[in-house]
Design a protein around this motif. Structure first.
Motif, short mmCIF file in Angstrom:
data_model
loop_
_atom_site.label_atom_id
_atom_site.label_comp_id
_atom_site.label_asym_id
_atom_site.label_seq_id
_atom_site.Cartn_x
_atom_site.Cartn_y
_atom_site.Cartn_z
N ALA A 221 -4.58 -0.60 -9.36
CA ALA A 221 -3.61 0.28 -8.62
C ALA A 221 -2.68 0.86 -9.51
O ALA A 221 -2.67 0.65 -10.88
CB ALA A 221 -2.65 -0.55 -7.86
N ILE A 314 2.25 -7.74 -2.51
CA ILE A 314 2.57 -6.44 -2.87
C ILE A 314 3.53 -6.34 -3.82
O ILE A 314 3.40 -5.43 -4.91
CB ILE A 314 3.39 -5.73 -1.42
CG1 ILE A 314 3.75 -4.40 -1.81
CG2 ILE A 314 4.76 -6.72 -1.17
CD1 ILE A 314 2.57 -3.39 -2.14
N TYR A 535 1.51 -1.93 3.16
CA TYR A 535 0.76 -0.59 3.16
C TYR A 535 1.70 0.41 3.24
O TYR A 535 1.65 1.59 2.44
CB TYR A 535 -0.08 -0.48 4.15
CG TYR A 535 -1.39 -1.38 4.18
CD1 TYR A 535 -2.50 -1.25 3.19
CD2 TYR A 535 -1.36 -2.57 4.94
CE1 TYR A 535 -3.46 -2.42 3.28
CE2 TYR A 535 -2.35 -3.48 4.97
CZ TYR A 535 -3.41 -3.54 4.19
OH TYR A 535 -4.36 -4.23 4.09
N LEU A 538 3.34 0.50 -0.45
CA LEU A 538 2.48 1.32 -1.18
C LEU A 538 2.48 2.92 -0.83
O LEU A 538 2.64 3.57 -1.89
CB LEU A 538 1.15 0.84 -0.89
CG LEU A 538 0.37 -0.53 -1.28
CD1 LEU A 538 -0.91 -0.89 -1.05
CD2 LEU A 538 0.62 -0.68 -3.04
N VAL A 543 1.90 4.39 -4.56
CA VAL A 543 0.82 3.58 -5.17
C VAL A 543 -0.42 3.75 -4.99
O VAL A 543 -0.86 3.87 -3.62
CB VAL A 543 1.27 2.26 -5.44
CG1 VAL A 543 0.15 1.13 -6.14
CG2 VAL A 543 2.73 2.08 -6.13
N THR A 545 -4.34 2.77 -4.66
CA THR A 545 -5.21 1.82 -4.77
C THR A 545 -6.27 1.88 -3.70
O THR A 545 -6.08 2.29 -2.54
CB THR A 545 -4.30 0.31 -4.75
OG1 THR A 545 -5.50 -0.76 -4.68
CG2 THR A 545 -3.55 0.17 -3.65
N TYR A 548 -5.22 0.47 -0.05
CA TYR A 548 -4.33 0.99 0.73
C TYR A 548 -5.24 1.38 1.95
O TYR A 548 -6.36 2.02 1.89
CB TYR A 548 -3.97 2.31 0.19
CG TYR A 548 -2.98 3.20 0.97
CD1 TYR A 548 -1.92 2.57 1.44
CD2 TYR A 548 -3.36 4.46 1.18
CE1 TYR A 548 -0.83 3.55 2.29
CE2 TYR A 548 -2.65 5.13 2.10
CZ TYR A 548 -1.36 4.79 2.41
OH TYR A 548 -0.60 5.64 3.32
#
Length: 565
Positions: A221, A314, A535, A538, A543, A545, A548
């Motif tokens: 990530a 997370i 999620y 994120l 972020v 990744t 996600y």
């Protein structure tokens, strides 16, 4: 005088002792089970009588069987005491608070701390412990039995076990068809049969603990799009808060002079602006030990409890991308979530304003919060980053509305609802007084969140701050005789799984991430769960990744790129 009276009550044979212990555990020691059985409306009186007789014989026989295996001059007494110590506390908590004893309840109990134990202590519990544990223990150990040769003792044990086994089979056969239907239709009954509920649940926890799961990392990530205003997220992890007691969601309660007032007077001023309270949110579990690790995981609740490995959460991912993380705890620990990130235990802080001799109020979590953010955001040069952090995430783990001592969760100045229950024996209080004490804790949480937001607003010129509040699970407050939490998820009432979720975004962060707040308000009744937190964090913190999943990001439907489609 009591000890002399007890010593005079003699039994001449160990079989008599285990029979008396079996009867004691089977009848008064299973009061909650019998009460639940006789409360089932679909059973006729004849069926209830047949089930009572069959279950009674089977339970006594099973307890005789267990003790018969260990029948001996000293082992008899030890086994009887073990069964009592497993039965009495379990029965007390089931009867007093309407809980059941399953693996998650045992796991949660093992992870409790001294403050939570202290909250549960009351005179009723001490009286029960004295008369149902200490007195029987003393009576058991003052008994003396005749010595037997090994051969004679072996024959005696075989006879006891064989007889108990026959009685067990006959008792079960007499109610087999009714019992099968009953246990399928009312699965909670199986968690009310003491001491076997505690024995089974403890076994499951021990086996689970021994089966160490491997640890796996997730996909790579990276934090992208970082500009001059560093993103800051304060995640407030609530404790035992239920959504339907937040006035942001429509709840009202009478204050000490009988006027309906808000339980969220401090956050009400932010309503319909930069703050959104989501109203249809469910928890992953019904206790802290289950919910907290699950809500920080990328797995949904079914996947989480069936997992064959432990994964990065997370916070691990954000730390690897360059975010500075700090977990501040005023509860009983992070349940492993903060094991790989910086964390501080504030429960033993000696702050004169926020802390008493036994514990600290939750305001200790936001003491100098803005200064902590500035410190974390400063340039750090270390082996992992060697650069300016990508942002700051601070988790504040509240004591919140933890029961049963709700009255201890709020300072006197926040007690808007009176009279309140000041006992941990909630079943002895008027239900409305229990609710009053609980609502006062919600008012205090409301103040805490408002104060945290105001500190974040003061940083909006140099940072892009935000706040998310989400509780770990809900709470029963006397509905249908249930108190506290921890019922098996499939049987738990909505009160234990319907949780609050409050999101505040500064104008700076909303602009930076392209979030339309008016759109987010329109989404407040969207069904969400703990599974969405991973999620959504994120997405909010930008972020990227492969893990996600945008459909699980509660911000995504209201971002500019999505709205433009």
């Amino acid at each position: 005088m009591l000890s002399k009276y007890i010593k005079n009550i003699r039994v001449n044979h160990p079989i008599t002792l285990i029979l008396l212990v079996s009867i004691f555990i089977s009848i008064p020691g299973n009061y909650t089970f019998w009460q639940s059985l006789w409360a089932l409306p679909e059973l006729s009186v004849w069926t209830q009588l047949k089930l009572t007789l069959g279950f009674g014989v089977a339970l006594i026989a099973l307890l005789m069987l267990v003790q018969g295996v260990f029948l001996g001059r000293y082992t008899t007494k030890l086994m009887a005491c073990i069964l009592l110590i497993l039965t009495v506390p379990a029965q007390y908590f089931m009867f007093s608070y309407g809980v059941v004893i399953d693996a998650s309840m045992v796991r949660n109990a093992l992870q409790t701390d001294i403050r939570e134990v202290r909250d549960l202590m009351n005179w009723t519990m001490l009286i029960v412990a004295f008369f149902a544990i200490l007195v029987p223990f003393y009576w058991i150990f003052v008994q003396s039995f005749e010595r037997y040769s090994l051969l004679k003792a072996f024959k005696r044990n075989v006879i006891v076990v064989f007889t108990a086994l026959i009685a067990l089979v006959l008792g079960v056969l007499a109610i087999q068809s009714d019992m099968a239907t009953l246990m399928r239709s009312h699965k909670t009954l199986r968690y009310q049969i003491t001491p076997f509920n505690a024995m089974y649940s403890m076994g499951r926890v021990i086996v689970g603990e021994r089966a160490k799961l491997p640890f796996k990392t997730l996909a790579a990530a990276q934090a992208v799009g970082v500009n001059s205003s560093l993103p800051v997220l304060v995640l407030v992890l609530g404790e035992t808060a239920r959504s339907d007691h937040f006035s942001l969601n429509g709840y009202r309660s009478k204050n000490k002079i009988g006027v309906n007032i808000s339980t969220t007077p401090y956050l009400d001023i932010f309503k319909n602006t930069e703050l959104v309270s989501f109203t249809q949110v469910t928890s992953c579990g019904t206790n802290t030990a289950d919910s907290v690790p699950c809500m920080f995981s990328h797995l949904d609740r079914t996947e989480f409890f069936a997992r064959q490995a432990n994964y990065e959460n997370i916070l691990d991912i954000l730390q690897k991308t360059g975010y500075k993380i700090l977990w501040l705890d005023n509860n009983s620990g992070c349940k492993g979530v903060c094991a790989r990130v910086p964390n501080e235990d504030l429960t033993r802080t000696q702050h004169p304003k926020y802390c008493r001799s036994k514990e600290c109020f939750d305001e200790i979590l936001i003491h100098d919060l803005s200064d902590k953010i500035k410190t974390l955001a400063a340039v750090h040069k270390d082996k992992t980053l060697n650069s300016t952090p990508k942002g700051v995430v601070i988790v504040l783990h509240q004591m919140g509305s933890h029961g049963p001592a709700y009255h201890q969760r709020s300072p006197e100045s926040f007690k808007q609802f009176k009279p309140e229950c000041t006992s941990s024996a909630l079943q002895q209080c008027d239900v409305q007084h229990v609710i009053n004490a609980y609502d006062n804790s919600i008012v205090y949480t409301d103040y805490l969140l408002s104060s945290a937001i105001k500190q974040l607003q003061s940083l909006d010129d140099t940072f892009a701050p935000s706040l998310i509040y989400m509780s770990d699970h809900g709470e029963s407050l006397g509905e249908n005789g249930n108190y506290l939490h921890g019922l098996p998820y499939q049987f738990a009432p909505k009160a234990q799984t319907h949780i609050p979720l409050i999101v505040w975004l500064s104008a700076n962060l909303a602009k930076q991430r392209g979030v339309d707040m008016s759109c987010l308000h329109q989404q407040k009744e969207t069904p969400l769960s703990h599974h969405h937190l991973f999620y959504s964090m994120l997405g909010l913190l930008n972020v990227q990744t492969a893990v996600y999943q945008p459909q699980l990001d509660w911000f995504k439907p209201c971002t500019l790129d999505k709205l433009a489609q």
